[in-house]
Design a protein around this motif. Structure first.
Motif, short mmCIF file in Angstrom:
data_model
loop_
_atom_site.label_atom_id
_atom_site.label_comp_id
_atom_site.label_asym_id
_atom_site.label_seq_id
_atom_site.Cartn_x
_atom_site.Cartn_y
_atom_site.Cartn_z
N VAL A 231 4.57 0.14 -3.24
CA VAL A 231 3.68 0.81 -4.18
C VAL A 231 3.38 -0.11 -5.36
CG1 VAL A 231 5.63 1.96 -5.32
CG2 VAL A 231 3.32 2.89 -5.57
N ASP A 232 2.13 -0.11 -5.78
CA ASP A 232 1.65 -0.96 -6.87
C ASP A 232 1.25 -0.06 -8.03
OD1 ASP A 232 0.56 -2.95 -8.42
OD2 ASP A 232 -1.22 -3.25 -7.18
N LEU A 233 2.00 -0.12 -9.13
CA LEU A 233 1.71 0.68 -10.32
C LEU A 233 1.02 -0.18 -11.37
CD1 LEU A 233 3.94 2.38 -8.89
CD2 LEU A 233 4.80 2.97 -11.15
N GLN A 234 -0.16 0.27 -11.80
CA GLN A 234 -0.87 -0.38 -12.89
C GLN A 234 -1.41 0.70 -13.83
OE1 GLN A 234 -3.29 -3.88 -11.99
NE2 GLN A 234 -2.78 -3.67 -9.81
N LEU A 235 -1.91 0.28 -14.97
CA LEU A 235 -2.45 1.25 -15.93
C LEU A 235 -3.59 2.04 -15.30
CD1 LEU A 235 -2.59 -0.49 -19.43
CD2 LEU A 235 -1.38 1.60 -18.82
N GLY A 236 -3.43 3.35 -15.24
CA GLY A 236 -4.51 4.21 -14.78
C GLY A 236 -4.70 4.27 -13.29
N ARG A 237 -3.88 3.56 -12.50
CA ARG A 237 -4.07 3.65 -11.05
C ARG A 237 -2.79 3.22 -10.34
NH1 ARG A 237 -5.10 -0.79 -7.91
NH2 ARG A 237 -5.20 -2.83 -8.93
N TYR A 238 -2.72 3.62 -9.07
CA TYR A 238 -1.64 3.13 -8.21
C TYR A 238 -2.19 2.98 -6.80
CZ TYR A 238 -1.06 7.92 -6.38
OH TYR A 238 -1.27 9.14 -5.79
N ALA A 239 -1.54 2.15 -6.01
CA ALA A 239 -1.95 1.92 -4.63
C ALA A 239 -0.70 1.83 -3.76
CB ALA A 239 -2.77 0.64 -4.51
N LEU A 240 -0.84 2.28 -2.51
CA LEU A 240 0.29 2.29 -1.58
C LEU A 240 -0.10 1.65 -0.27
CD1 LEU A 240 1.47 5.96 -2.12
CD2 LEU A 240 3.04 4.02 -2.10
N VAL A 241 0.85 0.90 0.31
CA VAL A 241 0.68 0.43 1.67
C VAL A 241 1.92 0.82 2.46
CG1 VAL A 241 -0.81 -1.50 1.03
CG2 VAL A 241 1.66 -1.87 1.26
N GLY A 242 1.75 1.01 3.76
CA GLY A 242 2.86 1.37 4.62
C GLY A 242 3.57 0.16 5.17
N ALA A 243 4.50 0.41 6.06
CA ALA A 243 5.29 -0.67 6.65
C ALA A 243 4.43 -1.66 7.41
CB ALA A 243 6.36 -0.07 7.57
N ASP A 244 3.27 -1.20 7.89
CA ASP A 244 2.37 -2.09 8.62
C ASP A 244 1.40 -2.83 7.71
OD1 ASP A 244 0.76 -0.02 7.80
OD2 ASP A 244 0.10 0.57 9.81
N GLY A 245 1.53 -2.64 6.40
CA GLY A 245 0.66 -3.33 5.45
C GLY A 245 -0.68 -2.67 5.22
N GLN A 246 -0.92 -1.55 5.89
CA GLN A 246 -2.21 -0.87 5.77
C GLN A 246 -2.20 0.11 4.60
OE1 GLN A 246 -4.93 -1.76 7.67
NE2 GLN A 246 -3.43 -3.35 8.21
N PRO A 247 -3.33 0.23 3.87
CA PRO A 247 -3.39 1.15 2.72
C PRO A 247 -3.13 2.60 3.15
CG PRO A 247 -5.25 -0.37 2.72
CD PRO A 247 -4.57 -0.54 4.04
N LEU A 248 -2.50 3.35 2.25
CA LEU A 248 -2.20 4.76 2.49
C LEU A 248 -2.99 5.60 1.51
CD1 LEU A 248 1.67 4.31 2.75
CD2 LEU A 248 0.14 4.80 4.67
N ASP A 249 -3.51 6.73 1.99
CA ASP A 249 -4.31 7.59 1.12
C ASP A 249 -3.55 8.85 0.74
OD1 ASP A 249 -4.45 9.32 3.31
OD2 ASP A 249 -6.40 8.55 3.96
#
Length: 628
Positions: A231-249
């Motif tokens: 998980v990538d935490l930044q100001l005002g947003r975050y993003a997640l990828v799974g074990a396969d490296g693909q983005p998660l929604d």
């Protein structure tokens, strides 16, 4: 066990980080620390940290004295695995880059700051490779290896560096990482250890934690990370990828509203949380049974009826106190439900060759639902083809509940004392309900029997209050036990696991060596230990084995042993020289273990108080055991 808190915000986050650590203190720890990015509030400076081998309160004094402030930060409570509980081994760990002089004091700003729960199994090979690249090590931990590894892989993007690093790690971990070049960013990852994402109000700030309790009062919007997530935490947003490296929604990792309770519960009139939790057991049992109007499979989840009809045996997997609740349930399941039942220590089951039975119900038991050995055992069973899984657990949002097909959630509430009390008795209540449900499914429970059992269960809170009233008598016993170095606990049949639990409680918090045996085994070895300096605690309900138990007690007395007996009122066991008797208020049949364990909890508690030990945080132990 170890606790993680992290945050990316536009305000000073240090008070929230420290408060989060305070709420995780109940898990057990021997050091703590916090690191922030000095530039995250617009001021100068890089990564700063403070660490302590004392309590979180002392860490708070440190950060206020410097002061340490920042809007991006990570914090940690450590339970020692690799390396002694020294400041140099405390988290957060820094990497200063290759060629930099490793400093045990750690005052120089680092390039990477990292906290870690879990164990890295290949850390020695990674350490050797990193030393060859010029990295120096200031600690004996496996964690420092991860910090240097992330630094070695960093090429301007922390998220990518962490993804590359975790691909090289073998073992169980949850991590949170910062880099000096990215003052408004924290990256987290998990594999085998719990980690959650907290979404702040309006999405303007984001948090990481190993336990939702750490974020109580900060946010109730939680995303549960799954195996391999980064998980990538930044100001005002975050993003997640799974074990396969693909983005998660948001569909794959939904935001859930979780009402976490603060660990800083009021003690009220009690000296310790353990004492408070012992006295909360009537309410905890009542809450656990609330809404149970009759025995129906739906108590355990959708599809339970079909599963209960299909299964032909039960395998219980658990550790520690939960294992003893499973041992008790074996007697119930085989005598009441007539279902063959095995109970295995979770940490042993996964490492032996077993014969899988697809018609067997796998039952896991865990207070936290995050116990690493039990989760690993569950996954091992699933890998063998066991599809029928059920958990008895106190945390509805835990990994155990999510990974089992069926569940019964006990309602013990937050248990802060490391030595489990109310979690144990509520587990027994849930397991007895499971016994009745399986007995019904197999045609071994009549309507009259169901009504009688339910009436007995509903009376448990009242019966427990009467048992708790025995506390003054138990304090008298505790004064004797505080002068002893060893103790023996005896039980027979259904109460042998209760003797095991009583011995465990005494050694956990008083540090007195204690063992438990089936009373019939005395003459097969343990009788050699019996002297006047070896108190023998005997659980003596008025059941079919009472006369046999009385004979075992005579064996102790004939060798000069001193007996401490918890006897039902109608057992005709009277106090005399060398024989101390506390009478239980009433005989309770199959549910008697739930009552008989309470005096044993109180005996351990008051013995520990007499010895002056740290009752709620016994040495070397942790509340939530999230490593193997």
């Amino acid at each position: 066990m170890c606790g993680i808190v992290g945050a990316v915000s536009s305000r000073n986050i240090v008070p929230i980080l420290v408060q989060g650590l305070q709420r995780l203190e109940y898990r057990g720890y021997d050091s703590c620390g916090v690191a922030v990015h000095g530039a995250s509030l617009g001021a100068g400076g890089g990564l700063q940290r403070a660490r302590s081998t004392a309590r979180v309160a002392e860490l708070l004094e440190q950060v206020q004295a410097v002061p340490i402030v920042g809007a991006t930060g990570i914090a940690h409570t450590r339970w020692a695995t690799h390396g002694a509980p020294l400041e140099c081994n405390a988290h957060p760990h820094f990497s200063h880059g290759p060629g930099a002089q490793a400093s045990a004091g750690g005052t120089a700003p680092g390039r990477v700051a990292l906290v870690h729960n879990g164990i890295i199994e290949n850390y020695e090979a990674l350490r050797t490779a990193l030393q060859a690249q010029g990295y120096g090590f200031a600690s004996q931990t496996d964690t420092e290896v991860i910090a240097h590894l992330v630094d070695s892989l960093y090429a301007g993007d922390l998220f990518q560096a962490v993804q590359a690093a975790v691909a090289q790690l073998h073992g169980a971990f949850a991590i949170a990482v910062m880099h000096q070049n990215e003052p408004h960013r924290v990256v987290g990852a998990r594999a085998g250890s719990p980690l959650i994402l907290g979404v702040g109000q309006g999405g303007a700030e984001h948090f990481l934690a190993s336990d939702a309790m750490a974020l109580a009062g900060v946010t109730d919007q939680i995303v549960y990370l799954q195996e391999g997530d980064v998980v990538d935490l930044q100001l005002g947003r975050y993003a997640l990828v799974g074990a396969d490296g693909q983005p998660l929604d948001a569909v794959q990792r939904p935001v859930r509203t979780v009402q976490a309770h603060s660990g800083a519960a009021e003690l009220g009139p009690y000296r310790h949380y353990m004492q408070k939790e012992i006295f909360e057991q009537p309410r905890a049992i009542a809450d656990t049974l609330e809404g149970v109007q009759g025995i129906v499979p739906a108590l355990f989840g959708d599809g339970a009826a079909q599963v209960f009809e299909q299964i032909d045996s039960v395998l219980i997997l658990a550790c520690g106190t939960s294992y003893y609740s499973g041992c008790t349930a074996k007697y119930w399941l085989e005598s009441v439900a007539k279902i063959p039942t095995q109970v295995e220590v979770a940490s042993e089951y996964r490492y032996r060759e077993s014969v899988p039975n697809p018609r067997q119900l796998i039952v896991t038991i865990s207070q936290s639902g995050e116990t690493a050995d039990t989760l690993a055992a569950l996954r091992h069973a699933q890998s063998l083809g066991h599809a029928h899984t059920l958990t008895i657990c106190n945390v509805a949002t835990s990994a155990m509940v999510r990974e089992c097909a069926l569940a019964y959630i006990t309602r013990a509430g937050v248990e802060i004392g490391v030595a489990s009390t109310k979690a144990f008795t509520t587990q027994l209540a849930g397991l007895f309900l499971l016994t009745l449900a399986l007995a019904q499914a197999k045609g071994h429970l009549s309507a009259a029997q169901e009504a009688a059992h339910l009436q007995a269960m509903r009376h448990l809170p009242v019966a427990l209050q009467a048992v708790l009233a025995l506390e003054p008598q138990i304090i008298g016993w505790a004064e004797d036990f505080a002068r002893m170095q060893n103790a023996l606990f005896l039980g027979r049949g259904l109460h042998y696991p209760i003797a095991l639990e009583g011995a465990l409680k005494l050694k956990e918090i008083s540090y007195i060596h204690a063992e438990a045996y089936p009373a019939g085994e005395l003459k097969h070895g343990p009788l050699a230990l019996v002297t006047s300096a070896m108190p023998v605690v005997t659980v003596a309900p008025n059941d079919a084995l009472l006369e046999k138990l009385k004979s075992n007690m005579q064996e102790v007395r004939a060798r000069g042993g001193v007996l401490y007996v918890l006897a039902d009122a109608d057992t005709r066991i009277e106090s005399s020289e060398g024989l101390h008797v506390i009478r239980m208020p009433e005989h309770y049949g199959a549910l008697s273990p739930i009552l008989h364990v309470v005096p044993l909890q109180l005996l351990a508690y008051h013995t520990a108080c007499a010895l002056g030990t740290d009752v709620d945080k016994p040495r070397n132990l942790a509340k939530s055991v999230t490593v193997e």
